[in-house]
Design an enzyme around this catalytic site. Structure first.
Site, mmCIF file in Angstrom:
data_model
loop_
_atom_site.group_PDB
_atom_site.id
_atom_site.type_symbol
_atom_site.label_atom_id
_atom_site.label_comp_id
_atom_site.label_asym_id
_atom_site.label_seq_id
_atom_site.Cartn_x
_atom_site.Cartn_y
_atom_site.Cartn_z
ATOM 1 C CG ASP A 188 -2.344 0.501 0.830
ATOM 2 O OD1 ASP A 188 -2.471 1.716 0.623
ATOM 3 O OD2 ASP A 188 -3.283 -0.307 0.740
ATOM 4 C CG HIS A 228 -5.246 3.813 0.678
ATOM 5 N ND1 HIS A 228 -4.917 2.519 0.301
ATOM 6 C CD2 HIS A 228 -6.482 4.048 0.177
ATOM 7 C CE1 HIS A 228 -5.908 1.999 -0.413
ATOM 8 N NE2 HIS A 228 -6.876 2.909 -0.490
ATOM 9 C CB SER A 406 -9.328 0.699 -1.007
ATOM 10 O OG SER A 406 -8.663 1.216 -2.123
#
Length: 552
Positions: A188, A228, A406
Site C-alpha cells: 500500500d 490509505h 480498497s
C-alpha cells in the site's frame, strides 16, 4: 521490547537486491529504467540449494501445494549487476522474476547499458528519480496492553459487525479460525499510526508483525506517508473490541509501502513486483493489494482497456508470477464503475488472482465498483464484499465510514486467511475456486459482482476429509450415521461432553466422552439427522469449541 520493525532474517534472502543498491547522484536528466537481462547463465545460485535465496516457509508453501522451483525463482546473476555498477549507474533494485534491474541514469548512460551483451531490452519506468533518502530503521513503538485471545461476541465488532457477518467471518472466529499461522503481506501507500494506535498493539505484543519495508524510499520505517494503508490494514488486523475487530486479527503481517501517492508512474508497478518477490521469499501466504493502475502521469504511457488481457501490464505479470509461487493474491477491482473508464484496473485482470468488487449492506453492487470483463472476455471481479460505507480506522484511531474496493478486498482477504487456516492443505487456486463457489451469485456469475459475496456457513460442504480447530478434528461430510471425532491431548486429559445441534440451535444429541481416548465414534440416529448442516459443540471444564459438519 525488541522491536520487530527492522529488516528481519527473511530479508537476508533479498540481500542480493539490497547489496546491489548504490547512492547515485541524481540530476534532472536522470530517470529510472528497467534493464532486462537475457538469461541467468553461470549464476552461482542453484535450484538444488534453494535455501540460499528462499526461506523455509517459502519452500514449505511450494511443497504443500506441489509447486516445483523454476529458473524464475533464481536470483539475477550478480555478475550482471556488478557490470552495471562498473558502468557508473545507480542500481536501485533487482528482480529475479523479471530477471531485471532498476537503474537510475542519464539517456547517454542508458545507451551504453543497452549495448552490453547480456542486456535484452530496457524500459523507462519514471520521469525523474525520487529524492535520495537516508536509510533509517530506528522506529518508535508506543506500547499498549493487548489481549486478543478473548472470546468475541457480536457487540465486540462494534459498528463494523455487518462487514464481518455478511462473510461469516465472525462465525469463523467462533470456530477458532482467526488467521493464526497465516501470513498476509499488505502492499500500500503507507501505514502511519500503526505503531502508536492501540488497535494494532497486539501485532507488536504477540509478534504478529513480521517485517516492514518502504520500497519507495528504501527504508524500514513504513509508519508515515499516506494513511490509505493504515485504513486498509485495520479492516483485517485491528483488534479494538466494541469499536472494530478485523477479519483476520490473529494473522501475521508484512507491511510494504510500494505506492507514492503524489504521482503515478510505472515505477510503482516495479515497487509492487519487488514487494511481492520479498513476500514470496519470506513465506507469505496471502498478498492484499488495494491498488490499481490504468492512468499514469506524463510522460509515462497509460494503459488501454485492451491491454487488460491478463498478460500485458507490468503489475499483472508480477501478480501472476506471485500466484505461481502459491500465494493467494487478493486485489481490488477498482473504483471506476461510475466513471468513463468503467472497467477493472491492473492487476485485477490477472487470471490467477482473486479480484474483489464492492457491494452495499444489502449485497447490491456499489455504484463505484469497477466492472469486468477482462479484455479477453473473462468474468471479473471474482467475488465481492462490503465496500460501500465500510468501517475502518484512520491513522489517529478514529472509526469512520468510507467507500471503495480498497476496503472490500482486505475484508475478504482476512476472511480468506481464516478459511485457509481451516484447511491449509488447499492450494491458492483451490481457495479461489472455493470462494467463488461460496458466493451468493455462484449459479449466475456476472461482470458486476462476479460470483457474489462468499459466505462461510456454506464452506463446510467443500472442505475435504475433516474440519479442524482448537485441537479437535471432525469427519466431514458424514454419509452414514457415524460421526468420527478426534480430540487432541489437551482435550483427552479429562472427560468431555458433546452436544450436536441443528443450525437453529436445537439440541439433538448429548454424549459424554471418556478421558484418555482420542478417537470417538458418535452414532447419529437417522430419524433425528436428515440431510443438512449441523453443529458439534465440545465442552471440557471451561473449554468450549464448536465445529460444523454436513450430513449427506
Amino acid at each position: 521490547m525488541k522491536h520487530l520493525l527492522v529488516l528481519f532474517s527473511a530479508l537476508l534472502f533479498f540481500l542480493s537486491a539490497a547489496q546491489a543498491q548504490q547512492t547515485g547522484g541524481g540530476t534532472t536528466e536522470e530517470k529510472k529504467h528497467l534493464i532486462y537481462f537475457k538469461d541467468k547463465a553461470n549464476t552461482p545460485y542453484s535450484l538444488q540449494e534453494p535455501q540460499r535465496f528462499l526461506s523455509q516457509k517459502a519452500l514449505d508453501r511450494r511443497n504443500r501445494q506441489g509447486i516445483s522451483l523454476t529458473v524464475r525463482d533464481l536470483p539475477v546473476n550478480p555478475a550482471y549487476v556488478d557490470r552495471l555498477k562498473q558502468e557508473g549507474v545507480a542500481v536501485w533494485y533487482i528482480s529475479r522474476w523479471f530477471n531485471a534491474a532498476v537503474v537510475q541514469c542519464t539517456p547517454e548512460k542508458l545507451a551504453t547499458l543497452e549495448a552490453l551483451p547480456f542486456v535484452k531490452s530496457t524500459q523507462t519506468v519514471n520521469r525523474v528519480a525520487s529524492p535520495q533518502q537516508v536509510l533509517d530503521s530506528k522506529i518508535t513503538v508506543v506500547k499498549h496492553a493487548s489481549s486478543a485471545d478473548a472470546t468475541l461476541e457480536s457487540k465486540d465488532y462494534g459498528l463494523a459487525y455487518h462487514q464481518a457477518d455478511m462473510l461469516g467471518a465472525d462465525e469463523l472466529h467462533k470456530a477458532g479460525f482467526r488467521g493464526e499461522g497465516v501470513t498476509i503481506a499488505v502492499l500500500d501507500a503507507g501505514f502511519p499510526g500503526v505503531n502508536t494506535n492501540a488497535a494494532f498493539a497486539h501485532l507488536f505484543q504477540d509478534q504478529q508483525l513480521k517485517g516492514t519495508y518502504d520500497f519507495v524510499s528504501r527504508k524500514a520505517d513504513v509508519f508515515g506517508n499516506d494513511s490509505h494503508g493504515t485504513s486498509v490494514l485495520s479492516t483485517m488486523a485491528a483488534y479494538a473490541p466494541g469499536k472494530l475487530v478485523g477479519t483476520a486479527y490473529k494473522a501475521n503481517y508484512y507491511l510494504f509501502r510500494t505506492e507514492e501517492a503524489a504521482s503515478e508512474h510505472n515505477i510503482e508497478e516495479i515497487n509492487w513486483l519487488l514487494a511481492a518477490e520479498f513476500a514470496d521469499s519470506a513465506g507469505a501466504d496471502i498478498i492484499n493489494s488495494s491498488l490499481g493502475y490504468t492512468t499514469f502521469d506524463a510522460p509515462s504511457e497509460s494503459y488501454t482497456y485492451n491491454q487488460l488481457n491478463g498478460n500485458t501490464t507490468l503489475v499483472t505479470k508480477a501478480a501472476d508470477f506471485a500466484a505461481a509461487t502459491g500465494m493467494l493474491v487478493v486485489v481490488s477491482a477498482g473504483n471506476e464503475g461510475n466513471k468513463p473508464w468503467r472497467y477493472i484496473s491492473a492487476p485485477a485482470d490477472a487470471d490467477s488472482v482473486l479480484t474483489v468488487g464492492a457491494v452495499d449492506s444489502l449485497y447490491r453492487q456499489a455504484s463505484f465498483s469497477s466492472f469486468g470483463p477482462t479484455a479477453d472476455g473473462r468474468i471479473k471481479p471474482d467475488v465481492a464484499a462490503l465496500g460501500q460505507r465500510a468501517y475502518f480506522l484512520r491513522a489517529d484511531g478514529t472509526l469512520v465510514r468510507g467507500n471503495g474496493t480498497s476496503f472490500s478486498a482486505p475484508i475478504l482477504a482476512g476472511m480468506a486467511a481464516c478459511l485457509w487456516q481451516a484447511d491449509y492443505s488447499k492450494t491458492n487456486l483451490e481457495m479461489i475456486g472455493l470462494l467463488r463457489r461460496l458466493g451468493r451469485n455462484a449459479s449466475s456469475p456476472n461482470n458486476a459482482i462476479g460470483y457474489g459475496v462468499p459466505q462461510y456457513n456454506s464452506t463446510v460442504t467443500a472442505l475435504p476429509g475433516s474440519i479442524t480447530g482448537d485441537g479437535l478434528s471432525l469427519s466431514n461430510p458424514v454419509s452414514g450415521n457415524e460421526l468420527i471425532l478426534t480430540v487432541g491431548d489437551n482435550w483427552a486429559k479429562q472427560s468431555s461432553v458433546v452436544h450436536v445441534l441443528d443450525v437453529t440451535g436445537k439440541l439433538l444429541l448429548r454424549q459424554v466422552l471418556p478421558a484418555s481416548q482420542s478417537r470417538h465414534e458418535i452414532v447419529l440416529p437417522p430419524q433425528l439427522f436428515p440431510q443438512g448442516l449441523y453443529l458439534c459443540r465440545v465442552s471440557s471444564g471451561s473449554r468450549n469449541s464448536t465445529l460444523r459438519f454436513v450430513k449427506l
